[in-house]
Design an enzyme around this catalytic site. Sequence first.
Site, PDB file in Angstrom:
ATOM      1  CB  CYS A  59       1.647   3.778 -38.182  1.00  0.00           C
ATOM      2  SG  CYS A  59       1.439   2.341 -37.099  1.00  0.00           S
ATOM      3  CB  CYS A  63       1.977   5.055 -30.408  1.00  0.00           C
ATOM      4  SG  CYS A  63       1.788   3.288 -30.812  1.00  0.00           S
ATOM      5  CB  CYS A  66       4.398   7.246 -32.879  1.00  0.00           C
ATOM      6  SG  CYS A  66       5.258   6.658 -34.359  1.00  0.00           S
ATOM      7  CB  CYS A 103      17.544  -2.010 -36.325  1.00  0.00           C
ATOM      8  SG  CYS A 103      18.682  -2.671 -35.090  1.00  0.00           S
ATOM      9  CB  CYS A 134      17.372  -5.819 -35.364  1.00  0.00           C
ATOM     10  SG  CYS A 134      16.112  -5.341 -34.148  1.00  0.00           S
ATOM     11  CB  CYS A 194      15.338  -5.717 -29.505  1.00  0.00           C
ATOM     12  SG  CYS A 194      15.724  -3.972 -29.290  1.00  0.00           S
ATOM     13  NE  ARG A 266      20.192  -0.595 -29.420  1.00  0.00           N
ATOM     14  CZ  ARG A 266      19.603  -1.601 -30.062  1.00  0.00           C
ATOM     15  NH1 ARG A 266      18.317  -1.553 -30.322  1.00  0.00           N
ATOM     16  NH2 ARG A 266      20.315  -2.645 -30.446  1.00  0.00           N
TER      17      ARG A 266
END
Length: 351
Positions: A59, A63, A66, A103, A134, A194, A266
Amino acid sequence: MSATTAANLRHDWTPAEVKALFQQPFNDLLFQAQTVHRAHFDANRVQVSTLLSIKTGACPEDCKYCPQSGHYNTGLDKEKLMEVQKVLEAAAEAKAIGSTRFCMGAAWKHPSAKDMPYVLKMVEGVKALGLETCMTLGKLSKEQTQALAEAGLDYYNHNLDTSPEFYGNIITTRTYSERLETLAHVRESGMKICSGGILGMGESLDDRAGLLIQLANLPEHPESVPINMLVKVQGTPLADEQDVDPFDFIRMLAVARIMMPKSHVRLSAGREAMNEQMQALAFFAGANSIFYGEKLLTTANPQADKDMQLFARLGIKPEERQEHADEVHQAAIEQALTEQRDSQLFYNAAV
């Protein structure tokens, strides 16, 4: 402030009000959260979702939490977008063990034009299985958002992660305003939102309050609010952060429940490090949604059979989809949970 007052939907929370919630005695906070929770939900039902990584690694975002970021060396293998049929097979397995929502997450800054047709086929196929759908694909344009909505996507996950003030310490490749813009596109398309955040990144109490204020003060509350505890991965800049105090994490869940009374809160990443007592307390604090299965994208999650056993001990049952809210459907879900306990879908710790 009384629990009755807190149960009313509000979009004008102030930092002082939210900090006051956090600073209540623990028992008072949990009593208030449980009272609010029971006003809007069955306290012994938990919504069950399964999360699948449909495109892993490389990616371009930075972040700091991550392992999928291409900026860090975490030993994660890079994978291309999964084939549609393999995604549908995974969705069918998820349904067989009791999940009602599937998801799909892709490690992208945003979906490309060449990948969108495959993504839309995934949504259509999972929807046809009778599951809620999702996705989390990164930043979306208006056109992409509308295409996903037309394909039948129910929820779009796009976390804010933390407060606007702390955000720049964690991510520099996408702005906070861009995240809010994507959420606005999702809401305008008619899909459900979400969106939540992560604890344990070095943020302050003010930052935790600030995250919840951003979510609760949106024009409409997110239907699903994942509260994650940082899963520390070697190779990421946050690998050596201090552990989150368990009571602080429970407080976050309770305050989220009070501020967003009708949202599903959640209990998300980090459950692998939580004992059963902490998870039980989380449900009491108002958490009523979990990810179910062996992995959350690339990090470990309690195995589904362990979740089933904990549910049985606590008297909790999976929440059924509203359009199939009948006793026959619910019995089928619970029977599937029992039948699949010893199947190859579950990890056997004795092996």
